[in-house]
Design a protein around this motif. Structure first.
Motif, PDB file in Angstrom:
ATOM      1  N   TYR A  24      33.504  30.755  72.823  1.00 26.91           N
ATOM      2  CA  TYR A  24      32.626  30.682  71.655  1.00 26.91           C
ATOM      3  C   TYR A  24      31.984  29.299  71.612  1.00 26.91           C
ATOM      4  CZ  TYR A  24      36.462  28.153  69.386  1.00 26.91           C
ATOM      5  OH  TYR A  24      37.438  27.254  69.077  1.00 26.91           O
ATOM      6  N   VAL A  25      30.850  29.216  70.938  1.00 25.51           N
ATOM      7  CA  VAL A  25      30.074  27.970  70.851  1.00 25.51           C
ATOM      8  C   VAL A  25      29.908  27.584  69.383  1.00 25.51           C
ATOM      9  CG1 VAL A  25      27.871  26.846  71.333  1.00 25.51           C
ATOM     10  CG2 VAL A  25      28.848  28.453  72.991  1.00 25.51           C
ATOM     11  N   VAL A  26      30.147  26.328  69.112  1.00 21.15           N
ATOM     12  CA  VAL A  26      29.918  25.766  67.779  1.00 21.15           C
ATOM     13  C   VAL A  26      28.752  24.788  67.881  1.00 21.15           C
ATOM     14  CG1 VAL A  26      30.878  24.446  65.858  1.00 21.15           C
ATOM     15  CG2 VAL A  26      32.349  25.999  67.170  1.00 21.15           C
ATOM     16  N   THR A  27      27.682  25.013  67.124  1.00 20.85           N
ATOM     17  CA  THR A  27      26.504  24.135  67.181  1.00 20.85           C
ATOM     18  C   THR A  27      26.728  22.868  66.342  1.00 20.85           C
ATOM     19  OG1 THR A  27      25.466  25.227  65.283  1.00 20.85           O
ATOM     20  CG2 THR A  27      25.019  26.137  67.481  1.00 20.85           C
ATOM     21  N   GLU A  28      25.765  21.970  66.442  1.00 20.60           N
ATOM     22  CA  GLU A  28      25.878  20.684  65.745  1.00 20.60           C
ATOM     23  C   GLU A  28      25.875  20.843  64.230  1.00 20.60           C
ATOM     24  OE1 GLU A  28      26.374  17.664  66.821  1.00 20.60           O
ATOM     25  OE2 GLU A  28      26.387  18.135  68.953  1.00 20.60           O
ATOM     26  N   TYR A  29      25.195  21.854  63.717  1.00 21.88           N
ATOM     27  CA  TYR A  29      25.096  22.005  62.261  1.00 21.88           C
ATOM     28  C   TYR A  29      26.119  22.998  61.705  1.00 21.88           C
ATOM     29  CZ  TYR A  29      22.396  26.171  63.562  1.00 21.88           C
ATOM     30  OH  TYR A  29      21.997  27.377  64.093  1.00 21.88           O
ATOM     31  N   GLN A  30      27.104  23.373  62.516  1.00 21.61           N
ATOM     32  CA  GLN A  30      28.118  24.320  62.073  1.00 21.61           C
ATOM     33  C   GLN A  30      29.489  23.668  61.985  1.00 21.61           C
ATOM     34  OE1 GLN A  30      27.683  27.446  65.063  1.00 21.61           O
ATOM     35  NE2 GLN A  30      26.600  28.760  63.594  1.00 21.61           N
ATOM     36  N   VAL A  45      36.770  22.762  64.061  1.00 27.54           N
ATOM     37  CA  VAL A  45      36.511  22.766  65.502  1.00 27.54           C
ATOM     38  C   VAL A  45      35.232  21.979  65.767  1.00 27.54           C
ATOM     39  CG1 VAL A  45      36.092  24.213  67.515  1.00 27.54           C
ATOM     40  CG2 VAL A  45      37.623  25.014  65.698  1.00 27.54           C
ATOM     41  N   PRO A  46      35.244  21.010  66.678  1.00 26.64           N
ATOM     42  CA  PRO A  46      34.045  20.196  66.949  1.00 26.64           C
ATOM     43  C   PRO A  46      32.972  21.006  67.648  1.00 26.64           C
ATOM     44  CG  PRO A  46      35.774  19.661  68.514  1.00 26.64           C
ATOM     45  CD  PRO A  46      36.400  20.592  67.512  1.00 26.64           C
ATOM     46  N   PRO A  47      31.724  20.546  67.618  1.00 30.08           N
ATOM     47  CA  PRO A  47      30.641  21.250  68.303  1.00 30.08           C
ATOM     48  C   PRO A  47      30.878  21.315  69.817  1.00 30.08           C
ATOM     49  CG  PRO A  47      29.768  19.648  66.748  1.00 30.08           C
ATOM     50  CD  PRO A  47      31.236  19.382  66.848  1.00 30.08           C
ATOM     51  N   ARG A  65      35.699  31.680  62.617  1.00 30.85           N
ATOM     52  CA  ARG A  65      34.827  31.745  61.438  1.00 30.85           C
ATOM     53  C   ARG A  65      33.968  30.478  61.418  1.00 30.85           C
ATOM     54  NH1 ARG A  65      36.088  34.720  56.991  1.00 30.85           N
ATOM     55  NH2 ARG A  65      34.061  33.912  56.310  1.00 30.85           N
ATOM     56  N   LYS A  66      32.680  30.663  61.329  1.00 30.84           N
ATOM     57  CA  LYS A  66      31.747  29.538  61.333  1.00 30.84           C
ATOM     58  C   LYS A  66      31.065  29.412  59.969  1.00 30.84           C
ATOM     59  CE  LYS A  66      30.693  30.303  66.239  1.00 30.84           C
ATOM     60  NZ  LYS A  66      29.619  30.584  67.229  1.00 30.84           N
ATOM     61  N   PHE A  67      30.831  28.156  59.581  1.00 28.86           N
ATOM     62  CA  PHE A  67      30.194  27.867  58.293  1.00 28.86           C
ATOM     63  C   PHE A  67      29.042  26.895  58.521  1.00 28.86           C
ATOM     64  CE2 PHE A  67      34.895  27.716  57.866  1.00 28.86           C
ATOM     65  CZ  PHE A  67      35.075  29.024  57.481  1.00 28.86           C
ATOM     66  N   ASP A  68      28.111  26.934  57.595  1.00 35.09           N
ATOM     67  CA  ASP A  68      26.971  26.011  57.647  1.00 35.09           C
ATOM     68  C   ASP A  68      27.448  24.623  57.219  1.00 35.09           C
ATOM     69  OD1 ASP A  68      24.530  24.703  57.560  1.00 35.09           O
ATOM     70  OD2 ASP A  68      23.471  26.429  56.737  1.00 35.09           O
ATOM     71  N   GLY A  69      27.325  23.661  58.109  1.00 32.88           N
ATOM     72  CA  GLY A  69      27.773  22.301  57.798  1.00 32.88           C
ATOM     73  C   GLY A  69      26.675  21.392  57.302  1.00 32.88           C
ATOM     74  N   ARG A  70      25.478  21.929  57.096  1.00 33.56           N
ATOM     75  CA  ARG A  70      24.368  21.094  56.628  1.00 33.56           C
ATOM     76  C   ARG A  70      24.424  20.897  55.112  1.00 33.56           C
ATOM     77  NH1 ARG A  70      19.820  24.684  59.567  1.00 33.56           N
ATOM     78  NH2 ARG A  70      21.187  26.255  58.600  1.00 33.56           N
TER      79      ARG A  70
END
Length: 291
Positions: free
Chosen positions: A24-30, A45-47, A60-65
């Motif tokens: 799975y991939v976690v983006t910079e803004y997640q 989890v870091p990007p 589970r991913k959330f908006d980190g912005r």
């Protein structure tokens, strides 16, 4: 197709499914957490690209912005028991992923609802300690800063959310009270205006009186100096005349007589009745004036 080929295709498909469920991939803004059979096993989890146990673990991913939550218009009372309608919004961001997930289940709507309730309570408490003037214009920035600071403590601790800012978009009065409130505010402003005008008039009179006094003083000093200078000039002129007379009294008397003749006979029709033996004609009879 042979059985061997079928088995190979099945194996490849299984490998693809397992592989897709292992990465799975976690983006910079997640922001993300890893759950194992519903239990949180990895938080924040870091990007980047990561691996997990297929089927056993979920991400589970959330908006980190920075997010904005518009609050519903709320009714509050000021310290004077004045009812106002407040429309506001919140700027917030996930700061503690584990706390955020445990408190809200990662649901953004739940997070905004709970945060809005806390902000509404904070606004109600703050408005209840302030006057209408402070709330509307006087100390709104200070009010928002205090609310943000107080809400942020509980929001970070209980919700894993950092409140960046709270702002009031609009403050209105209830329809039934608007006219009376506006009339009272207009009367207050008019009262202040009258006080300022009265103070200005008083200061203008003081300044005018002082200016008149200064003018009188300047004129008196100027008149005094002019009279002194005029007196000094007259004294010098008299001294000069006296000095000239003392040097040659006879010539001085002659010049004065000539001036008198010139002024007396300046008109063609002038007529004078004077005794010929008068001292006035002394220089006409004898230029040396000895007769």
């Amino acid at each position: 197709m042979s059985k061997k080929g079928i088995v190979s295709i099945v194996v490849i498909l299984i490998a693809l499914v397992v592989g897709s469920n292992s990465m799975y991939v976690v983006t910079e803004y997640q922001r993300a957490v890893v759950l194992q059979f519903g239990r949180l096993v990895k938080a924040d989890v870091p990007p980047g690209l990561h691996f997990k146990l297929p089927f056993a673990e979920k991400v589970r991913k959330f908006d980190g912005r920075l997010l904005t939550a518009d609050m519903a218009t709320e009714s509050f009372f000021t310290v004077e028991n004045k009812r106002i309608m407040v429309d506001s919004f919140i700027k917030w961001q996930v700061s503690d992923v584990e706390t955020y997930y445990k408190a809200t289940g990662g649901d953004e709507m739940i997070a905004e609802n709970r945060l809005s309730q806390r902000v509404a309570d904070g606004l109600r408490n703050q408005f209840g300690r302030r006057t209408l003037h402070d709330v509307v214009s006087g100390k709104r920035d200070e009010l928002m800063s205090e609310i943000t600071a107080s809400i942020n403590v509980d929001a970070v601790k209980l919700l894993g959310i950092e409140v960046k800012d709270i702002r009031v978009k609009r403050i209105d009065f209830p329809a039934e009270a608007s006219q009376s409130v506006f009339a009272r505010m207009a009367a207050d402003r008019e009262k202040e205006a009258r006080e300022y005008r009265s103070q200005g008039k008083e200061q203008a009179e003081v300044i005018g009186a002082d200016a008149d006094k200064q003018v009188s003083i300047l004129e008196a000093n100027a008149y005094r100096d002019a009279e002194r200078i005029r007196g000094e000039g007259d004294a010098k002129a008299a001294a000069i005349f006296a000095g000239a007379y003392n040097k040659d009294p006879e010539f001085y008397s002659f010049v004065r007589s000539l001036n008198a003749y010139r002024q007396s006979f300046s008109g063609k029709e002038d007529l004078m009745v004077v005794d010929p033996k008068s001292d006035f004609f002394r220089y006409l009879k004898d230029p040396k004036g000895k007769n």
